[in-house]
Design a protein around this motif. Sequence first.
Motif, PDB file in Angstrom:
ATOM      1  N   UNK A   1       3.159  -1.642 -19.650  1.00  0.00           N
ATOM      2  CA  UNK A   1       3.155  -0.906 -18.390  1.00  0.00           C
ATOM      3  C   UNK A   1       4.195  -1.490 -17.445  1.00  0.00           C
ATOM      4  N   UNK A   2       4.805  -0.621 -16.650  1.00  0.00           N
ATOM      5  CA  UNK A   2       5.817  -1.063 -15.671  1.00  0.00           C
ATOM      6  C   UNK A   2       5.209  -1.318 -14.290  1.00  0.00           C
ATOM      7  N   UNK A   3       4.284  -0.480 -13.867  1.00  0.00           N
ATOM      8  CA  UNK A   3       3.709  -0.576 -12.522  1.00  0.00           C
ATOM      9  C   UNK A   3       2.219  -0.260 -12.622  1.00  0.00           C
ATOM     10  N   UNK A   4       1.406  -0.987 -11.836  1.00  0.00           N
ATOM     11  CA  UNK A   4      -0.031  -0.708 -11.768  1.00  0.00           C
ATOM     12  C   UNK A   4      -0.367  -0.126 -10.396  1.00  0.00           C
ATOM     13  N   UNK A   5      -1.081   1.009 -10.444  1.00  0.00           N
ATOM     14  CA  UNK A   5      -1.588   1.624  -9.212  1.00  0.00           C
ATOM     15  C   UNK A   5      -3.089   1.316  -9.143  1.00  0.00           C
TER      16      UNK A   5
ATOM     17  N   UNK B   1       0.867  -1.179   0.000  1.00  0.00           N
ATOM     18  CA  UNK B   1       0.000   0.000   0.000  1.00  0.00           C
ATOM     19  C   UNK B   1       0.900   1.223   0.000  1.00  0.00           C
ATOM     20  N   UNK B   2       0.779   2.023  -1.040  1.00  0.00           N
ATOM     21  CA  UNK B   2       1.628   3.207  -1.159  1.00  0.00           C
ATOM     22  C   UNK B   2       1.270   4.263  -0.127  1.00  0.00           C
ATOM     23  N   UNK B   3      -0.014   4.535   0.035  1.00  0.00           N
ATOM     24  CA  UNK B   3      -0.418   5.600   0.969  1.00  0.00           C
ATOM     25  C   UNK B   3      -1.925   5.649   1.060  1.00  0.00           C
ATOM     26  N   UNK B   4      -2.389   6.430   2.029  1.00  0.00           N
ATOM     27  CA  UNK B   4      -3.794   6.794   2.150  1.00  0.00           C
ATOM     28  C   UNK B   4      -3.959   8.239   1.687  1.00  0.00           C
ATOM     29  N   UNK B   5      -5.018   8.514   0.980  1.00  0.00           N
ATOM     30  CA  UNK B   5      -5.317   9.869   0.536  1.00  0.00           C
ATOM     31  C   UNK B   5      -6.580  10.331   1.264  1.00  0.00           C
TER      32      UNK B   5
ATOM     33  N   UNK C   1      -1.266  -0.473  -4.082  1.00  0.00           N
ATOM     34  CA  UNK C   1      -2.585   0.038  -3.700  1.00  0.00           C
ATOM     35  C   UNK C   1      -2.495   1.457  -3.159  1.00  0.00           C
ATOM     36  N   UNK C   2      -3.511   2.260  -3.460  1.00  0.00           N
ATOM     37  CA  UNK C   2      -3.711   3.566  -2.828  1.00  0.00           C
ATOM     38  C   UNK C   2      -5.154   3.591  -2.323  1.00  0.00           C
ATOM     39  N   UNK C   3      -5.321   3.928  -1.038  1.00  0.00           N
ATOM     40  CA  UNK C   3      -6.660   4.022  -0.443  1.00  0.00           C
ATOM     41  C   UNK C   3      -7.088   5.478  -0.473  1.00  0.00           C
TER      42      UNK C   3
END
Length: 802
Positions: free
Chosen positions: A721-725, A543-547, A756-758
């Motif tokens: 694609x290199x990375x999926x968000x 998980x990259x971060x919460x927004x 993942x980004x929440x």
Amino acid sequence: MEEGKPNKINRQTATEEPLDLSDFWVECFSHWKWFAVSIVLLVVLTGLYCFKQTPEYEVSSAVYIQDNDSENSNILLTSLGLSPYKNNIDNEIEVFRSKNQITAAVEKLGLYKSYAWKSFMTRTPLYGNSPVELVTDSINPRKIEYPLHIELSPRQGKLHIKAETYDKKDNKVEICNELIDGLPHTLPFEGSFVQLKYTGDTIPTLEKTLDIWLSNPRAVSKDLDSKLAVVFASRKATILNVTYRTPVIEEGKDFIQTLVDFYNIDAANQKNQGTEKTQQFIEGRLASISAELSAVEAQVESYRSHNNLIDVSAEAKLYLEQTGYTDEKMAELELQKSLVDYVEAFLAVPDNEYMPIPVLGIDDKDFATLINDYNKILQQRERLLLSSSESNPVIVELTRDIKTQRALLLKGVTSIRKGIEIQKRDVARQDQRIEDKIKNMPLYERELSDIMRQQRIKENLYVFLLEKREENDLSKNMVVPIARIIDDPDSTGDPVSPKTLLLLGGAVLLGILIPVFIIYLKMAFFPVLTDKKMLERLTSIPILAEISKKPEGKFFVVEKKSVEPIAELFRLVRNNLQFVLTSSDKKVLVVTSSVMHEGKTFIASNMALSFALTGKKVLLVGMDIRRPRLSEYFHRPNREGVTTYLSGANTDLASLIHPSGLDSNLDLLMAGPIPPNPNELLMSDRFDQIIDYARAHYDYVILDTAPLGMVSDTFLLARGVDVMIYVARANYTNKASIEMLNGWVRNKRLDIPVYLILNDVNMKSKAYSYRQYGSGRYGYGYGYTTKRETPWYKRLFKKDRS
């Protein structure tokens, strides 16, 4: 974070877990206002209910029931292998509270007419002290079909009377609605009339509305039966605890006392049935024997006068004295035979099947005991039939016992008659010997002796019947009540209904349980993500971060020198991605989600702007060619774009790329017109050409694509694609969507690194604070916020200065 390696999903971690109790209680705490409103509302409603209800009191008494069962065993029944019948005292409870008994008490006390003062939301019953009386002499209360309701209220110096009844469909039927000068006043009701009049000699002043009800006593008895409880104080005792709930204590005391009185009257009537039959038999026999005795005495007088017989010789006296015993014995045997014959004739009549056998004084003690037991069974059956039907198991058993006893009585009659015949033959032989001794007496003496013997027999029988009549009268007039109040009806004076404290406690408890239940249903049937910790429990995807929630009406939240928390969060996303995209050739990112409205376009746009603010050349590509949104937010035309290039309508890719207008380092490639064949376009080589061009001219390329859970377009783009968000939205994305993502990664359908980004996390909520940091408060952008939030309890009492 792993650098560009496909994710490995731990099956145990990724499996959707059951409802987490800690999350559940935190969610409950965060909605404390729900609980406050629910508790206050239910407490107010409960208070209004208790205020409206009429208090009820419990009147109790102890009643002793005399057990008249005989303790002596019946020898004849025992000899036949049968047990003597014994009354079941438990059945007295049903007799005591039978509908007939209660209805009789209702009629005597006039409880089918109720009076009460009626005011706002309250009703105060009156018993024996109503200023107005409803007279019903002209109608039979038991024939009332529908109740009568009368309201009598003062109005402008007069009385307003409103009377209503009901029809078969339970609809109200108005009888009277008018102003009257005073009472008495007559009202028509069910083909007759009732009358209202003052109870005292003086005219009272009515200050409130008087509520009057007239009902059928049978209907009232059903209601009172539900408020009456009769139980044994002990299984080894015949003492009943009688409890009655009533709004007026004096009414309860009178009701219990009256109920006991009617119970005793009924028991006495049942017991006297056998005595009445005995009386009838004795009176009939006395009349017959009296006539026979008079005839014999006249015959003696005529014989003496005709034959001039004045004295009897000494020898005749001696023999006559010897014959006296045999004569008396023969008279007794004749009497016993007559009684036995009557019993047999009585049993032979079908109409007497359930009638008590008269108590005649038969000398055979076993047979007399059998008759007494038979009469007791009949009395018990008759009393039970008052409150039950013949199909009752107890009554069926009693009927079977009656038939058995009846058969035994018939056998006893035969046996006793044989015994009497044997005794008569013995007495006759003895008398014959005496007659032989006096055969030499004069003819006149013998004939006189015969006549006088008949006279003595009739005299003895007549005297015997007179004695039995006196005994029967004494027994009839000395019936002892079988029920006796040993503890006078009384009440503690404290109401038992409504239980205000208990109801208020229940209201508080229900006020807590209702929101808890709603929250539980919400979390159980609508399982959505709430924060990062819950997401971490559902998947092992990084998980990259919460927004946090974006400001109202604002789409672009990343700006130069912005210290807003949400801008800091996008900087955190950018920094985390720089650790993922470690080499210069890894620069293409795809942003997707499960379904619409999860914020993937918002994340892609602000993430691209965040990279552009660092001086990097960024291209934002609208690859959601089914539902393009970039043009709407960037206010750019969508006439040409990705679809025009993929379809070959425009082969100059550079001419399709335009500046964003927000930052010089951010360019846009719009999606273009919506095509009829999006899958086929994305599978063409021209898509690879777009990616190759972007890699050659930009530092970062961000693709805003269609949701993975709705269409398969994004799977077709994975090759370049290199990375999926993958974007999930707090309190919106279902947990099943994360499980679906886990399956795609686990099955290598997505064979690229996924992160993942929440989005849209409410970081200001108490629930978030408790989940993340316990009872303390913390947030992104610390050190930059300057305004401290005012506590809720201060805001509650803060005056509005606007």
